[in-house]
Design an enzyme around this catalytic site. Structure first.
Site, PDB file in Angstrom:
ATOM      1  N   ARG A  52      -8.354  -1.223 -11.775  1.00  0.00           N
ATOM      2  CA  ARG A  52      -8.598  -0.562 -10.487  1.00  0.00           C
ATOM      3  C   ARG A  52      -8.989  -1.602  -9.451  1.00  0.00           C
ATOM      4  O   ARG A  52      -9.157  -2.779  -9.760  1.00  0.00           O
ATOM      5  CB  ARG A  52      -9.599   0.600 -10.592  1.00  0.00           C
ATOM      6  CG  ARG A  52     -10.742   0.467 -11.539  1.00  0.00           C
ATOM      7  CD  ARG A  52     -11.767  -0.563 -11.166  1.00  0.00           C
ATOM      8  NE  ARG A  52     -12.219  -0.440  -9.791  1.00  0.00           N
ATOM      9  CZ  ARG A  52     -12.790  -1.404  -9.111  1.00  0.00           C
ATOM     10  NH1 ARG A  52     -12.990  -2.601  -9.671  1.00  0.00           N
ATOM     11  NH2 ARG A  52     -13.190  -1.250  -7.869  1.00  0.00           N
ATOM     12  N   GLY A  53      -9.109  -1.121  -8.183  1.00  0.00           N
ATOM     13  CA  GLY A  53      -9.310  -2.050  -7.079  1.00  0.00           C
ATOM     14  C   GLY A  53      -7.932  -2.346  -6.485  1.00  0.00           C
ATOM     15  O   GLY A  53      -7.003  -2.685  -7.228  1.00  0.00           O
ATOM     16  N   ALA A  54      -7.822  -2.226  -5.161  1.00  0.00           N
ATOM     17  CA  ALA A  54      -6.502  -2.260  -4.523  1.00  0.00           C
ATOM     18  C   ALA A  54      -5.656  -3.492  -4.883  1.00  0.00           C
ATOM     19  O   ALA A  54      -4.500  -3.347  -5.297  1.00  0.00           O
ATOM     20  CB  ALA A  54      -6.666  -2.120  -3.013  1.00  0.00           C
ATOM     21  N   ARG A  95      -1.508   6.359  -8.418  1.00  0.00           N
ATOM     22  CA  ARG A  95      -2.652   6.514  -7.508  1.00  0.00           C
ATOM     23  C   ARG A  95      -2.123   6.486  -6.068  1.00  0.00           C
ATOM     24  O   ARG A  95      -1.355   5.589  -5.714  1.00  0.00           O
ATOM     25  CB  ARG A  95      -3.696   5.403  -7.731  1.00  0.00           C
ATOM     26  CG  ARG A  95      -4.359   5.502  -9.105  1.00  0.00           C
ATOM     27  CD  ARG A  95      -5.618   4.671  -9.180  1.00  0.00           C
ATOM     28  NE  ARG A  95      -6.718   5.265  -8.437  1.00  0.00           N
ATOM     29  CZ  ARG A  95      -7.889   4.654  -8.239  1.00  0.00           C
ATOM     30  NH1 ARG A  95      -8.084   3.434  -8.718  1.00  0.00           N
ATOM     31  NH2 ARG A  95      -8.853   5.234  -7.563  1.00  0.00           N
ATOM     32  N   GLN A 201     -18.616   2.141 -10.334  1.00  0.00           N
ATOM     33  CA  GLN A 201     -18.079   0.773 -10.288  1.00  0.00           C
ATOM     34  C   GLN A 201     -19.169  -0.238  -9.894  1.00  0.00           C
ATOM     35  O   GLN A 201     -19.126  -1.390 -10.310  1.00  0.00           O
ATOM     36  CB  GLN A 201     -16.927   0.674  -9.265  1.00  0.00           C
ATOM     37  CG  GLN A 201     -15.683   1.450  -9.634  1.00  0.00           C
ATOM     38  CD  GLN A 201     -15.683   2.830  -9.008  1.00  0.00           C
ATOM     39  OE1 GLN A 201     -16.727   3.435  -8.804  1.00  0.00           O
ATOM     40  NE2 GLN A 201     -14.515   3.356  -8.717  1.00  0.00           N
ATOM     41  N   ASP A 242      -8.933  -0.052   0.668  1.00  0.00           N
ATOM     42  CA  ASP A 242      -7.697   0.325  -0.035  1.00  0.00           C
ATOM     43  C   ASP A 242      -6.530   0.458   0.916  1.00  0.00           C
ATOM     44  O   ASP A 242      -5.367   0.438   0.497  1.00  0.00           O
ATOM     45  CB  ASP A 242      -7.905   1.634  -0.799  1.00  0.00           C
ATOM     46  CG  ASP A 242      -8.636   1.341  -2.096  1.00  0.00           C
ATOM     47  OD1 ASP A 242      -9.837   1.029  -2.031  1.00  0.00           O
ATOM     48  OD2 ASP A 242      -7.981   1.352  -3.157  1.00  0.00           O
ATOM     49  N   ASN A 252     -11.571   3.405   2.256  1.00  0.00           N
ATOM     50  CA  ASN A 252     -12.205   2.718   1.127  1.00  0.00           C
ATOM     51  C   ASN A 252     -12.970   3.740   0.278  1.00  0.00           C
ATOM     52  O   ASN A 252     -12.996   4.938   0.590  1.00  0.00           O
ATOM     53  CB  ASN A 252     -13.136   1.606   1.639  1.00  0.00           C
ATOM     54  CG  ASN A 252     -13.607   0.692   0.525  1.00  0.00           C
ATOM     55  OD1 ASN A 252     -12.805   0.226  -0.288  1.00  0.00           O
ATOM     56  ND2 ASN A 252     -14.902   0.456   0.433  1.00  0.00           N
ATOM     57  N   LYS A 253     -13.596   3.256  -0.763  1.00  0.00           N
ATOM     58  CA  LYS A 253     -14.311   4.094  -1.732  1.00  0.00           C
ATOM     59  C   LYS A 253     -15.203   5.118  -1.035  1.00  0.00           C
ATOM     60  O   LYS A 253     -15.897   4.794  -0.070  1.00  0.00           O
ATOM     61  CB  LYS A 253     -15.135   3.169  -2.633  1.00  0.00           C
ATOM     62  CG  LYS A 253     -15.925   3.818  -3.725  1.00  0.00           C
ATOM     63  CD  LYS A 253     -15.145   4.788  -4.575  1.00  0.00           C
ATOM     64  CE  LYS A 253     -13.893   4.192  -5.206  1.00  0.00           C
ATOM     65  NZ  LYS A 253     -12.991   5.252  -5.760  1.00  0.00           N
TER      66      LYS A 253
HETATM   67  O1  MRU Z   1     -11.140   3.782  -7.138  1.00  0.00           O
HETATM   68  P1  MRU Z   1     -11.217   2.283  -7.176  1.00  0.00           P
HETATM   69  O2  MRU Z   1     -12.253   1.760  -8.113  1.00  0.00           O
HETATM   70  O3  MRU Z   1      -9.849   1.668  -7.396  1.00  0.00           O
HETATM   71  O4  MRU Z   1     -11.671   1.919  -5.703  1.00  0.00           O
HETATM   72  C1  MRU Z   1     -11.866   0.582  -5.359  1.00  0.00           C
HETATM   73  C2  MRU Z   1     -12.347   0.411  -3.970  1.00  0.00           C
HETATM   74  O5  MRU Z   1     -12.553   1.328  -3.235  1.00  0.00           O
HETATM   75  C3  MRU Z   1     -12.486  -0.994  -3.512  1.00  0.00           C
HETATM   76  O6  MRU Z   1     -13.470  -1.065  -2.526  1.00  0.00           O
HETATM   77  C4  MRU Z   1     -11.163  -1.447  -2.898  1.00  0.00           C
HETATM   78  O7  MRU Z   1     -10.074  -1.212  -3.751  1.00  0.00           O
HETATM   79  C5  MRU Z   1     -11.193  -2.858  -2.542  1.00  0.00           C
HETATM   80  S1  MRU Z   1     -11.036  -3.839  -4.004  1.00  0.00           S
HETATM   81  C6  MRU Z   1     -11.122  -5.401  -3.788  1.00  0.00           C
END
Ligand code: MRU
Length: 352
Positions: A52-54, A95, A201, A242, A252-253
Protein backbone atom coordinates in the site's frame (compact mmCIF):
# COMPACT_ATOMS: atom_id res chain seq x y z
CA UNK A 1 16.66 -14.52 5.06
CA UNK A 2 16.41 -11.08 3.57
CA UNK A 3 17.57 -8.51 6.06
CA UNK A 4 15.83 -5.19 5.74
CA UNK A 5 17.94 -3.64 8.51
CA UNK A 6 21.03 -4.23 6.41
CA UNK A 7 19.16 -2.60 3.50
CA UNK A 8 19.41 -5.76 1.41
CA UNK A 9 15.88 -5.40 0.24
CA UNK A 10 13.55 -2.67 -0.96
CA UNK A 11 9.85 -2.84 -0.11
CA UNK A 12 9.15 -4.36 -3.54
CA UNK A 13 11.47 -5.86 -6.17
CA UNK A 14 11.31 -7.72 -9.49
CA UNK A 15 14.09 -10.12 -10.41
CA UNK A 16 14.33 -13.13 -12.75
CA UNK A 17 10.59 -13.41 -13.27
CA UNK A 18 9.74 -13.12 -9.56
CA UNK A 19 8.28 -10.33 -7.47
CA UNK A 20 9.31 -10.08 -3.84
CA UNK A 21 7.55 -7.71 -1.49
CA UNK A 22 7.27 -6.95 2.20
CA UNK A 23 3.78 -7.86 3.39
CA UNK A 24 3.11 -4.72 5.43
CA UNK A 25 -0.05 -6.20 6.96
CA UNK A 26 2.19 -8.39 9.10
CA UNK A 27 4.39 -5.56 10.40
CA UNK A 28 5.57 -4.67 13.00
CA UNK A 29 5.39 -8.15 14.55
CA UNK A 30 6.54 -10.22 11.59
CA UNK A 31 8.74 -9.24 8.67
CA UNK A 32 7.18 -11.44 6.00
CA UNK A 33 8.66 -11.37 2.52
CA UNK A 34 6.32 -12.76 -0.13
CA UNK A 35 7.89 -14.14 -3.31
CA UNK A 36 5.70 -14.95 -6.30
CA UNK A 37 5.72 -15.57 -10.04
CA UNK A 38 1.92 -15.11 -10.24
CA UNK A 39 0.64 -11.70 -11.30
CA UNK A 40 -2.71 -12.47 -9.62
CA UNK A 41 -0.96 -12.71 -6.24
CA UNK A 42 0.44 -9.19 -6.66
CA UNK A 43 -2.99 -7.83 -7.66
CA UNK A 44 -4.47 -9.46 -4.54
CA UNK A 45 -1.70 -7.91 -2.43
CA UNK A 46 -2.62 -4.44 -3.71
CA UNK A 47 -6.32 -5.02 -2.99
CA UNK A 48 -5.67 -6.44 0.49
CA UNK A 49 -3.19 -3.69 1.35
CA UNK A 50 -0.28 -6.08 1.79
CA UNK A 51 1.30 -3.53 -0.57
CA UNK A 52 0.00 0.00 0.00
CA UNK A 53 0.94 3.65 -0.32
CA UNK A 54 0.49 5.40 -3.67
CA UNK A 55 4.04 5.06 -5.10
CA UNK A 56 4.39 1.41 -3.99
CA UNK A 57 0.99 0.63 -5.51
CA UNK A 58 2.13 2.21 -8.80
CA UNK A 59 5.30 0.12 -9.00
CA UNK A 60 3.42 -3.02 -7.88
CA UNK A 61 0.93 -2.42 -10.72
CA UNK A 62 3.83 -2.17 -13.20
CA UNK A 63 5.36 -5.37 -11.78
CA UNK A 64 2.01 -7.16 -12.15
CA UNK A 65 2.16 -6.50 -15.89
CA UNK A 66 5.86 -7.42 -15.95
CA UNK A 67 5.08 -10.82 -14.35
CA UNK A 68 2.28 -11.46 -16.84
CA UNK A 69 4.56 -10.58 -19.79
CA UNK A 70 7.51 -12.56 -18.44
CA UNK A 71 5.48 -15.77 -18.01
CA UNK A 72 3.14 -15.34 -20.96
CA UNK A 73 2.70 -18.35 -23.24
CA UNK A 74 1.48 -16.21 -26.14
CA UNK A 75 3.16 -16.87 -29.47
CA UNK A 76 2.05 -13.70 -31.21
CA UNK A 77 1.90 -10.06 -30.31
CA UNK A 78 -1.87 -9.77 -30.63
CA UNK A 79 -2.37 -12.51 -28.02
CA UNK A 80 0.17 -10.91 -25.70
CA UNK A 81 -1.30 -7.43 -25.96
CA UNK A 82 -4.80 -8.70 -25.23
CA UNK A 83 -3.47 -10.70 -22.27
CA UNK A 84 -1.80 -7.53 -20.95
CA UNK A 85 -5.05 -5.57 -21.41
CA UNK A 86 -6.88 -8.19 -19.31
CA UNK A 87 -4.24 -8.00 -16.58
CA UNK A 88 -4.39 -4.19 -16.73
CA UNK A 89 -8.17 -4.31 -16.17
CA UNK A 90 -7.64 -6.58 -13.15
CA UNK A 91 -5.02 -4.24 -11.67
CA UNK A 92 -7.17 -1.16 -12.29
CA UNK A 93 -10.00 -2.77 -10.31
CA UNK A 94 -7.92 -3.21 -7.14
CA UNK A 95 -7.93 0.29 -5.60
CA UNK A 96 -9.62 3.37 -7.06
CA UNK A 97 -8.07 6.47 -5.48
CA UNK A 98 -4.26 6.39 -5.85
CA UNK A 99 -3.62 7.82 -9.31
CA UNK A 100 -0.15 6.25 -9.44
CA UNK A 101 -1.78 2.88 -10.11
CA UNK A 102 -3.56 4.11 -13.27
CA UNK A 103 -0.52 6.12 -14.35
CA UNK A 104 1.74 3.06 -14.02
CA UNK A 105 -0.61 0.74 -15.93
CA UNK A 106 -0.99 3.24 -18.81
CA UNK A 107 2.74 3.86 -18.98
CA UNK A 108 3.61 0.14 -19.22
CA UNK A 109 0.79 -0.60 -21.66
CA UNK A 110 1.82 2.18 -24.01
CA UNK A 111 5.40 0.81 -24.03
CA UNK A 112 3.99 -2.61 -24.87
CA UNK A 113 1.86 -1.25 -27.72
CA UNK A 114 4.73 0.83 -29.11
CA UNK A 115 7.09 -2.11 -29.27
CA UNK A 116 4.83 -4.58 -31.02
CA UNK A 117 7.55 -6.06 -33.29
CA UNK A 118 7.45 -9.53 -31.74
CA UNK A 119 6.57 -11.32 -28.50
CA UNK A 120 10.11 -11.14 -27.13
CA UNK A 121 10.30 -7.44 -27.88
CA UNK A 122 7.04 -6.76 -26.03
CA UNK A 123 8.19 -8.88 -23.09
CA UNK A 124 11.48 -6.98 -22.86
CA UNK A 125 9.74 -3.62 -23.20
CA UNK A 126 7.22 -4.35 -20.43
CA UNK A 127 9.75 -5.75 -17.98
CA UNK A 128 12.24 -2.99 -18.81
CA UNK A 129 9.68 -0.22 -18.26
CA UNK A 130 8.54 -1.69 -14.93
CA UNK A 131 12.14 -1.92 -13.70
CA UNK A 132 12.80 1.64 -14.85
CA UNK A 133 9.78 2.85 -12.89
CA UNK A 134 11.07 1.21 -9.71
CA UNK A 135 14.48 2.88 -10.14
CA UNK A 136 12.83 6.22 -10.89
CA UNK A 137 10.71 5.92 -7.75
CA UNK A 138 13.83 5.66 -5.58
CA UNK A 139 15.52 8.59 -7.32
CA UNK A 140 12.40 10.75 -7.19
CA UNK A 141 11.98 10.06 -3.46
CA UNK A 142 15.63 10.89 -2.87
CA UNK A 143 15.19 14.25 -4.61
CA UNK A 144 11.98 15.02 -2.72
CA UNK A 145 13.64 14.19 0.59
CA UNK A 146 16.39 16.76 -0.08
CA UNK A 147 13.96 19.44 -1.28
CA UNK A 148 11.49 18.81 1.56
CA UNK A 149 14.16 18.68 4.27
CA UNK A 150 15.16 22.23 3.32
CA UNK A 151 11.81 23.36 4.75
CA UNK A 152 12.62 21.89 8.18
CA UNK A 153 14.48 23.89 10.82
CA UNK A 154 16.00 23.17 14.20
CA UNK A 155 13.27 23.09 16.83
CA UNK A 156 10.46 22.12 14.47
CA UNK A 157 7.70 19.99 15.95
CA UNK A 158 6.31 17.97 13.06
CA UNK A 159 3.05 16.09 12.75
CA UNK A 160 2.63 13.33 10.19
CA UNK A 161 -0.28 11.07 9.25
CA UNK A 162 -0.56 7.53 7.88
CA UNK A 163 2.61 5.86 6.57
CA UNK A 164 4.60 7.56 3.86
CA UNK A 165 8.01 5.97 4.34
CA UNK A 166 9.98 3.31 2.49
CA UNK A 167 7.12 0.87 3.13
CA UNK A 168 4.79 3.06 1.06
CA UNK A 169 7.25 3.49 -1.81
CA UNK A 170 10.03 1.38 -3.32
CA UNK A 171 12.47 3.00 -0.90
CA UNK A 172 13.04 6.19 1.16
CA UNK A 173 9.45 7.49 1.20
CA UNK A 174 7.66 10.77 0.56
CA UNK A 175 6.68 12.80 3.66
CA UNK A 176 8.44 10.41 6.03
CA UNK A 177 11.48 10.41 3.73
CA UNK A 178 11.62 14.20 4.19
CA UNK A 179 11.34 13.94 7.98
CA UNK A 180 13.97 11.20 8.29
CA UNK A 181 16.32 13.09 5.94
CA UNK A 182 16.02 16.26 8.05
CA UNK A 183 16.86 14.25 11.16
CA UNK A 184 19.84 12.63 9.42
CA UNK A 185 21.05 16.10 8.43
CA UNK A 186 21.29 16.81 12.17
CA UNK A 187 18.18 18.95 12.56
CA UNK A 188 16.71 18.90 16.05
CA UNK A 189 13.12 17.87 15.50
CA UNK A 190 10.35 16.09 17.33
CA UNK A 191 7.63 14.16 15.53
CA UNK A 192 4.04 13.29 16.41
CA UNK A 193 2.72 10.41 14.34
CA UNK A 194 -0.99 9.63 14.25
CA UNK A 195 -2.03 6.01 14.68
CA UNK A 196 -4.27 6.37 11.55
CA UNK A 197 -7.48 4.46 12.10
CA UNK A 198 -8.80 2.15 10.87
CA UNK A 199 -5.86 0.28 9.30
CA UNK A 200 -3.32 1.72 11.78
CA UNK A 201 -0.59 2.46 9.24
CA UNK A 202 0.82 5.07 11.66
CA UNK A 203 0.93 2.83 14.74
CA UNK A 204 2.21 -0.22 12.87
CA UNK A 205 4.38 1.16 10.06
CA UNK A 206 5.37 4.78 10.70
CA UNK A 207 6.28 3.95 14.29
CA UNK A 208 8.39 1.03 13.00
CA UNK A 209 10.20 3.24 10.48
CA UNK A 210 10.77 6.19 12.85
CA UNK A 211 12.07 3.84 15.55
CA UNK A 212 14.51 2.18 13.11
CA UNK A 213 15.72 5.62 11.99
CA UNK A 214 16.15 6.80 15.60
CA UNK A 215 13.96 9.89 15.14
CA UNK A 216 12.50 11.19 18.46
CA UNK A 217 8.71 10.76 18.24
CA UNK A 218 5.50 9.91 20.00
CA UNK A 219 2.47 8.13 18.66
CA UNK A 220 -0.92 9.81 19.19
CA UNK A 221 -4.51 8.75 18.55
CA UNK A 222 -6.05 10.54 15.58
CA UNK A 223 -8.40 12.51 17.82
CA UNK A 224 -5.46 13.98 19.82
CA UNK A 225 -4.36 16.14 16.87
CA UNK A 226 -6.23 19.26 18.08
CA UNK A 227 -4.77 19.13 21.59
CA UNK A 228 -1.29 18.35 20.29
CA UNK A 229 -1.47 21.34 17.93
CA UNK A 230 -2.67 23.59 20.77
CA UNK A 231 -0.34 22.38 23.53
CA UNK A 232 2.74 20.85 21.91
CA UNK A 233 3.69 23.64 19.52
CA UNK A 234 3.39 21.80 16.21
CA UNK A 235 5.08 24.00 13.61
CA UNK A 236 4.77 21.90 10.45
CA UNK A 237 2.68 19.06 9.07
CA UNK A 238 4.07 16.73 6.39
CA UNK A 239 1.76 14.21 4.73
CA UNK A 240 1.80 12.20 1.52
CA UNK A 241 -0.88 12.15 -1.16
CA UNK A 242 -2.71 9.62 -3.31
CA UNK A 243 -3.81 12.17 -5.86
CA UNK A 244 -3.19 15.89 -6.29
CA UNK A 245 -5.41 17.85 -8.64
CA UNK A 246 -4.39 20.69 -10.96
CA UNK A 247 -6.01 23.23 -8.63
CA UNK A 248 -4.18 21.96 -5.51
CA UNK A 249 -6.80 19.67 -3.92
CA UNK A 250 -4.90 17.00 -1.99
CA UNK A 251 -6.51 13.56 -1.75
CA UNK A 252 -4.90 11.56 1.04
CA UNK A 253 -5.60 9.18 3.92
CA UNK A 254 -8.84 9.85 5.80
CA UNK A 255 -8.14 12.36 8.55
CA UNK A 256 -5.80 14.54 6.51
CA UNK A 257 -8.43 17.22 5.91
CA UNK A 258 -9.17 17.75 9.59
CA UNK A 259 -5.42 17.92 10.31
CA UNK A 260 -5.05 20.63 7.64
CA UNK A 261 -7.91 22.67 9.12
CA UNK A 262 -6.41 22.36 12.61
CA UNK A 263 -2.99 23.32 11.24
CA UNK A 264 -4.47 26.52 9.83
CA UNK A 265 -6.21 27.27 13.13
CA UNK A 266 -2.94 26.85 15.06
CA UNK A 267 -0.57 28.55 12.61
CA UNK A 268 1.29 25.38 11.52
CA UNK A 269 2.43 25.02 7.91
CA UNK A 270 0.84 22.13 6.00
CA UNK A 271 2.85 20.39 3.25
CA UNK A 272 1.99 17.46 1.00
CA UNK A 273 4.96 15.53 -0.37
CA UNK A 274 4.34 13.53 -3.54
CA UNK A 275 6.01 12.67 -6.82
CA UNK A 276 4.67 14.24 -10.02
CA UNK A 277 3.23 10.79 -10.84
CA UNK A 278 0.65 11.54 -8.11
CA UNK A 279 -0.52 14.69 -9.93
CA UNK A 280 -3.75 14.26 -11.87
CA UNK A 281 -4.12 17.15 -14.30
CA UNK A 282 -7.34 15.77 -15.80
CA UNK A 283 -9.87 15.01 -13.06
CA UNK A 284 -12.18 17.51 -11.41
CA UNK A 285 -12.60 17.24 -7.65
CA UNK A 286 -16.18 15.93 -7.96
CA UNK A 287 -15.00 13.08 -10.23
CA UNK A 288 -12.48 11.63 -7.79
CA UNK A 289 -13.54 8.22 -6.49
CA UNK A 290 -13.02 7.94 -2.75
CA UNK A 291 -12.35 4.32 -1.84
CA UNK A 292 -14.72 2.78 0.70
CA UNK A 293 -13.50 -0.36 2.40
CA UNK A 294 -15.10 -3.13 4.40
CA UNK A 295 -17.18 -1.91 7.36
CA UNK A 296 -15.46 -4.46 9.56
CA UNK A 297 -12.31 -2.30 9.54
CA UNK A 298 -14.31 0.16 11.71
CA UNK A 299 -16.56 -2.24 13.60
CA UNK A 300 -13.62 -4.40 14.67
CA UNK A 301 -10.13 -3.77 16.00
CA UNK A 302 -7.58 -6.31 14.81
CA UNK A 303 -10.36 -8.80 14.11
CA UNK A 304 -12.15 -8.32 17.46
CA UNK A 305 -15.70 -6.96 17.25
CA UNK A 306 -16.05 -3.68 19.21
CA UNK A 307 -19.38 -2.22 18.04
CA UNK A 308 -22.67 -3.91 18.97
CA UNK A 309 -24.01 -6.50 16.51
CA UNK A 310 -26.28 -4.93 13.91
CA UNK A 311 -24.45 -1.58 13.84
CA UNK A 312 -23.33 -0.39 10.41
CA UNK A 313 -20.26 1.71 9.63
CA UNK A 314 -19.31 4.10 6.84
CA UNK A 315 -15.63 3.58 5.99
CA UNK A 316 -14.22 6.05 3.44
CA UNK A 317 -10.43 5.72 3.50
CA UNK A 318 -9.38 8.96 1.81
CA UNK A 319 -10.45 12.59 2.10
CA UNK A 320 -9.94 15.79 0.14
CA UNK A 321 -8.07 18.80 1.51
CA UNK A 322 -8.94 22.03 -0.29
CA UNK A 323 -5.99 24.02 -1.68
CA UNK A 324 -6.56 26.97 0.66
CA UNK A 325 -5.18 24.87 3.55
CA UNK A 326 -2.06 23.72 1.70
CA UNK A 327 1.14 25.76 2.25
CA UNK A 328 3.06 23.90 -0.44
CA UNK A 329 3.40 20.68 -2.41
CA UNK A 330 6.86 19.14 -2.44
CA UNK A 331 7.69 17.20 -5.62
CA UNK A 332 10.91 15.96 -7.21
CA UNK A 333 10.80 19.02 -9.47
CA UNK A 334 10.53 21.56 -6.65
CA UNK A 335 7.87 23.01 -4.35
CA UNK A 336 4.57 24.14 -5.84
CA UNK A 337 3.07 27.14 -4.05
CA UNK A 338 -0.26 28.92 -4.48
CA UNK A 339 -1.76 29.81 -6.87
CA UNK A 340 -1.74 26.10 -7.70
CA UNK A 341 -3.58 26.44 -11.02
CA UNK A 342 -0.35 28.06 -12.23
CA UNK A 343 2.34 26.20 -10.27
CA UNK A 344 1.09 22.60 -10.44
CA UNK A 345 0.83 22.19 -14.25
CA UNK A 346 4.33 23.69 -14.58
CA UNK A 347 5.84 21.46 -11.92
CA UNK A 348 4.09 18.38 -13.33
CA UNK A 349 5.77 19.02 -16.67
CA UNK A 350 9.13 19.65 -15.03
CA UNK A 351 9.13 23.41 -15.75
CA UNK A 352 9.38 25.89 -12.93
O1 MRU B 1 -4.63 3.24 2.15
P1 MRU B 1 -3.15 3.43 2.06
O2 MRU B 1 -2.39 2.88 3.22
O3 MRU B 1 -2.61 2.96 0.72
O4 MRU B 1 -3.00 5.01 2.09
C1 MRU B 1 -1.73 5.58 2.03
C2 MRU B 1 -1.76 7.06 2.14
O5 MRU B 1 -2.77 7.68 2.27
C3 MRU B 1 -0.45 7.73 1.99
O6 MRU B 1 -0.46 8.94 2.69
C4 MRU B 1 -0.21 8.04 0.51
O7 MRU B 1 -0.38 6.91 -0.30
C5 MRU B 1 1.12 8.59 0.29
S1 MRU B 1 2.32 7.29 0.38
C6 MRU B 1 3.82 7.75 0.22
Amino acid sequence: MFCIDARVMRSIEFKDGKVRFINVRKLPHTLEIVETTDYRRVAIAIKNMEIRGAPAIGVAAAFTLALAAYHSRCRDVECMLSELERVAALVRSTRPTAVNLFWAVSRVLSKARASAGGVEEVRRAVVGEALRMAEEDVEVNRRMSIIGASLIEDGDVILTHCNTGMLATVDIGTALGVIIRAYQEGKKIFVYATETRPALQGARLTAWELKRAGVPFKLIVDSAVGLVMARKGVTKVFVGADRILRDGHVINKIGTYQIAVLAREHGAEFYAVAPTSTIDLESRVEDVVIEERDQREVLEVMGVRIAPQGVEAYNPVFDITPPSYVSGIVTENGIARPPYEESIPKIALGKQ
